[in-house]
Write a protein that holds these residues in place. Sequence first.
Motif, mmCIF file in Angstrom:
data_model
loop_
_atom_site.group_PDB
_atom_site.id
_atom_site.type_symbol
_atom_site.label_atom_id
_atom_site.label_comp_id
_atom_site.label_asym_id
_atom_site.label_seq_id
_atom_site.Cartn_x
_atom_site.Cartn_y
_atom_site.Cartn_z
ATOM 1 N N ARG A 50 9.359 3.627 1.639
ATOM 2 C CA ARG A 50 8.202 4.527 1.749
ATOM 3 C C ARG A 50 8.386 5.540 2.875
ATOM 4 O O ARG A 50 7.869 6.648 2.817
ATOM 5 C CB ARG A 50 6.916 3.740 1.996
ATOM 6 N N GLU B 212 1.887 0.802 7.912
ATOM 7 C CA GLU B 212 1.646 0.229 6.575
ATOM 8 C C GLU B 212 2.775 -0.720 6.192
ATOM 9 O O GLU B 212 2.523 -1.828 5.690
ATOM 10 C CB GLU B 212 1.558 1.336 5.520
ATOM 11 N N ILE B 213 3.994 -0.286 6.394
ATOM 12 C CA ILE B 213 5.166 -1.101 6.041
ATOM 13 C C ILE B 213 5.153 -2.403 6.839
ATOM 14 O O ILE B 213 5.371 -3.490 6.276
ATOM 15 C CB ILE B 213 6.469 -0.317 6.278
ATOM 16 N N ARG C 222 2.562 -3.882 8.279
ATOM 17 C CA ARG C 222 1.435 -4.726 7.842
ATOM 18 C C ARG C 222 1.729 -5.398 6.508
ATOM 19 O O ARG C 222 1.181 -6.463 6.210
ATOM 20 C CB ARG C 222 0.149 -3.894 7.734
ATOM 21 N N ASP C 223 2.578 -4.777 5.693
ATOM 22 C CA ASP C 223 2.970 -5.360 4.402
ATOM 23 C C ASP C 223 4.150 -6.317 4.542
ATOM 24 O O ASP C 223 4.816 -6.637 3.557
ATOM 25 C CB ASP C 223 3.333 -4.250 3.407
ATOM 26 N N MET D 182 0.846 -1.171 0.000
ATOM 27 C CA MET D 182 0.000 0.000 0.000
ATOM 28 C C MET D 182 0.893 1.236 0.000
ATOM 29 O O MET D 182 1.822 1.323 0.772
ATOM 30 C CB MET D 182 -0.882 -0.006 1.248
ATOM 31 N N THR E 206 3.154 -11.628 10.724
ATOM 32 C CA THR E 206 2.050 -10.904 10.109
ATOM 33 C C THR E 206 1.517 -9.918 11.132
ATOM 34 O O THR E 206 1.148 -10.305 12.244
ATOM 35 C CB THR E 206 0.927 -11.871 9.678
ATOM 36 N N LYS F 142 7.907 -5.056 3.617
ATOM 37 C CA LYS F 142 8.287 -4.764 2.223
ATOM 38 C C LYS F 142 8.277 -3.270 1.952
ATOM 39 O O LYS F 142 7.475 -2.533 2.504
ATOM 40 C CB LYS F 142 7.323 -5.463 1.269
ATOM 41 N N ASP F 143 9.155 -2.853 1.056
ATOM 42 C CA ASP F 143 9.210 -1.476 0.559
ATOM 43 C C ASP F 143 9.333 -0.451 1.689
ATOM 44 O O ASP F 143 8.580 0.510 1.767
ATOM 45 C CB ASP F 143 7.983 -1.173 -0.310
#
Length: 165
Positions: free
Chosen positions: A48, A37-38, A40-41, A1, A74, A44-45
């Motif tokens: 951001r 967000e990072i 929860r993902d 996201m 998770t 990854k990435d």
Amino acid sequence: MAPSPTAGATQVAPKDSKDAIAQATAVAKQYWAITDEILRDGGKDSARIDAVAVGQARKFVVDAAANTAKQNVTIRGSRGLEVTGSSTSDLNVTDKSGDKVVPNGFVALTVCNDVSGVSGTNADGSPAQTGSVLRFVDSLEVEFDPAQGKWFVARYPQASGVIKC
């Protein structure tokens, strides 16, 4: 996201301490929203976070993301954040044209970080370990970068103990 469209948006130098605190608070909330967000993902990435963080505050998120990915945890939910104290001071910066002072360009925020809405699950399906204190005092140091025309969370000082709020 992807982070919200306003994350890291160009801002103006603060006109006074009240304005500085308001802008720094907005960036601090973006910092934690993007961090969540990072995580929860799955970590990854993590780049951001570059939209709103530099230095030690950026490294904290990148390291947390790498740890989340390595452990294959998770994460669900989001934290709440309430500013409980703040102060401003002038920020001295050096750029191509020399030394500058940014009036009210440094903001220290004391916040109540509420992670009671965050949970995690290990790769084997068991609940991830959480701290015993789910609402705790944190500090963030936010600085205005006149070259980029933006506020950034620069430091996330780690306390030696946990203080409930």
